[in-house]
Design a protein around this motif. Sequence first.
Motif, PDB file in Angstrom:
ATOM      1  N   TYR A 177     -10.484 -71.515  -5.237  1.00  0.00           N
ATOM      2  CA  TYR A 177     -11.862 -71.279  -6.565  1.00  0.00           C
ATOM      3  C   TYR A 177     -12.264 -70.320  -5.865  1.00  0.00           C
ATOM      4  N   GLU A 178     -11.863 -69.339  -6.229  1.00  0.00           N
ATOM      5  CA  GLU A 178     -12.875 -67.746  -5.355  1.00  0.00           C
ATOM      6  C   GLU A 178     -12.998 -66.491  -6.598  1.00  0.00           C
ATOM      7  N   GLU A 179     -14.281 -66.076  -6.408  1.00  0.00           N
ATOM      8  CA  GLU A 179     -14.290 -65.136  -7.555  1.00  0.00           C
ATOM      9  C   GLU A 179     -12.422 -63.965  -7.464  1.00  0.00           C
ATOM     10  N   PRO A 180     -11.965 -64.100  -7.896  1.00  0.00           N
ATOM     11  CA  PRO A 180     -10.762 -62.779  -7.925  1.00  0.00           C
ATOM     12  C   PRO A 180     -11.726 -61.354  -7.493  1.00  0.00           C
ATOM     13  N   GLN A 181     -10.358 -60.924  -6.428  1.00  0.00           N
ATOM     14  CA  GLN A 181     -11.176 -59.671  -5.686  1.00  0.00           C
ATOM     15  C   GLN A 181      -9.999 -59.159  -5.929  1.00  0.00           C
ATOM     16  N   SER A 182      -9.594 -57.700  -4.882  1.00  0.00           N
ATOM     17  CA  SER A 182      -9.228 -56.950  -4.772  1.00  0.00           C
ATOM     18  C   SER A 182      -8.407 -58.025  -3.200  1.00  0.00           C
ATOM     19  N   GLY A 183      -7.014 -58.457  -2.945  1.00  0.00           N
ATOM     20  CA  GLY A 183      -6.572 -58.694  -2.127  1.00  0.00           C
ATOM     21  C   GLY A 183      -7.186 -60.450  -2.321  1.00  0.00           C
ATOM     22  N   ARG A 184      -7.697 -60.962  -2.912  1.00  0.00           N
ATOM     23  CA  ARG A 184      -8.278 -61.965  -2.900  1.00  0.00           C
ATOM     24  C   ARG A 184      -7.759 -62.777  -4.296  1.00  0.00           C
ATOM     25  N   LEU A 185      -7.131 -63.630  -4.465  1.00  0.00           N
ATOM     26  CA  LEU A 185      -6.030 -65.008  -5.673  1.00  0.00           C
ATOM     27  C   LEU A 185      -6.662 -65.746  -6.192  1.00  0.00           C
TER      28      LEU A 185
END
Lengths: 410, 410
Positions: free
Chosen positions: A107-115
């Motif tokens: 449960y993290e803020e989605p961003q490039s390379g992190r889903l």
Amino acid sequence: MFKKLRGFRDIYPEEMRARREVINKIYSVAISFGFQEIDAPSVELLDLFRVKSGEEIVKQTFSFVDKGGREITLIPELTPTVARMLVAKKNIVKPVKWFSFPKMWRYEEPQSGRLREFYQFNADIFGVEKIYADAEVIALAMEILDSLGLSEKYVMKVSDRILMEEILQNMDVRDMDMAFKIIDKKDKMGEEEFIDAIKGFVPEENVDALLEILSIKGNFENVLNKFEESNRIRTLLNLSDILKGYDKKVIWDFSVVRGLAYYTGIVFEAHDYKGELRALLGGGRYDNVVELFGGPKTPAVGFGMGDAVLEILMKRENLWPEEKIWVDYFIAILPDHRKEAIEIATKLRRKGYSVDIDLMERSLGKQMKYANRINAEKVIIVGDEVNDGYVILRDMESGEQKKIRIDSIP
Amino acid sequence: MFKKLRGFRDIYPEEMRARREVINKIYSVAISFGFQEIDAPSVELLDLFRVKSGEEIVKQTFSFVDKGGREITLIPELTPTVARMLVAKKNIVKPVKWFSFPKMWRYEEPQSGRLREFYQFNADIFGVEKIYADAEVIALAMEILDSLGLSEKYVMKVSDRILMEEILQNMDVRDMDMAFKIIDKKDKMGEEEFIDAIKGFVPEENVDALLEILSIKGNFENVLNKFEESNRIRTLLNLSDILKGYDKKVIWDFSVVRGLAYYTGIVFEAHDYKGELRALLGGGRYDNVVELFGGPKTPAVGFGMGDAVLEILMKRENLWPEEKIWVDYFIAILPDHRKEAIEIATKLRRKGYSVDIDLMERSLGKQMKYANRINAEKVIIVGDEVNDGYVILRDMESGEQKKIRIDSIP
């Protein structure tokens, strides 16, 4: 209209074909290294992760209280599960070499390379104290990247917690774990912010020396040969030498420490050579983790590699497989010949070919158009000739078309 | 000591080898039928399932409110997701033939053949009204079971909602959906309980006739030929005829109705031939579902097959693959020859062999014992002969051992 959740992915067939090709390559390298596949629950007791990572992990997980009142979570990593499985299995033959490639959730803020949902390849060796296991695991990680065509596109950075701790102790560092955590975040901080943070743990007069140490990176042997000879230095040089047997070359980088407190020896990260992306993979030795889960002290070394950064790098370097569906054959069916057509399809399918057939009774023109859009390599047209044992075979690339006997379909 | 959650599975390498073999067979049959793989989120908005199945589904799901206040759930089935994905994709080429084999979760009491976490193979065809798509999907389901060696071990039971509705209408049934639900549960009820339940929907004078209809099963054509000829009867007989082109034979069984309200035509279930187990797989036509998710009316037919009952049946019939790990080669290493040994391992691994090596510097005796326990087919012993370009090759089955040149390792 319903939408998928943010940070989750719908994977359509064109993209899936490419992903499947990548996944298969990763699997086959892991198996070639004699690692054995395992599979594990996607849901575990939240406490399993608290034990290893503390309360901090909770806010980064998809966790909840289930209908039976248990605090459970979607797994954010595999290590605690693997340790639990290892402890539960009595009389296991060592070394244990396990891999798997499950979905995980954070449960993290989605961003490039992190889903929020991703696949992570994991490989671990349990039961080996010697540096040979570290070498085997690092070689596996590198062989996977190499097999995907990335040989020139990444650097494998290695450091060592034991050597680093010696150095930090010599600098009178107070809280080793906190110091590692801050050093791990160095690249994400400004220099001033980093100095402010580290001052809480290193005597002010040693800050410059620490900064200098952390900036040391480059040829593995050159860096280590500058240190006074010791058992540890010899072990590390041995690691580098063994890796040459695997045809692998790593670089030394003191700034790689891996934030997690549980690493106890070698730590490593693979990074895109341009340094634009997050780490491709990371791992190291963690000899105290199995004990945390109630097992005997068990040496362990492993790594995890998510699929998101890997995909970004492969696409950037034009190494991602073509996103395209295809079949070997499309069987076009003319009126009244469905049953014969299906018999032909069934024979080809049992030989292992991928075979699509007309299901809509469309005109031959429309069937050919569909065959073209699904990238059929060949089309077999089943018409009246089938009564005499013949069909029309069309090669979709050359456009060549000929009448052939059914039993001579290639 | 931590335990896994109830209804979840730890899969160790021996078992995983067997499962992987089964999974690979299922994949290759799906691909041979020209179906294309997709992948989808494991977590969706709970509303996605409410739309299709009503509030009832909620208590059977692992659902929760996430940290952003959204009601979300682990997917209990794939159809709503597939429908959502279809609606989201513009200008898709029809027919669409999709398959996938994801994990799913249901919050139900675990019992034989029913787990809280399981894998379910799904295949669907969208865009085809004609019965040819039903045939293609039924043939795929059967070919999968046949490819696993189950040909004689299951029966594919087919029925038809349209024909059944005609019959029920003729019997003055009031609430068609509820009647189907009760009929679906017939096998789990006693006869009296069933009669009591069905009386609420069927006029009492028709209960016996209904019971008689429901007991009709057997040869597909024989059953249907007893009905007055109609378009639907002709279509159903055509289905049976087409399935013969696929080399498949199904039986008719009016008691198969599938409980879910959304089926609109053919319904089918595969059952173990002894009738001891839950259904192996089930599916049918559901032409109204895509509309529920905001898409245009789209004909659809598909099925789902969980892995739990399949495994139980294959094990019962001694068709489950042997649960055994193995490697092609184990490289035993004598003192001072690690680097040469690793070079040999690396070459073999790159050729695609699975190769394990000694990592612990154990005695040759212990290395051989380990090789034996991981079922290495061959052992290569790297000792002093390697200086002259030779190694010892031992065939572990025959026990035969010979000195060979490194470049002639098979």
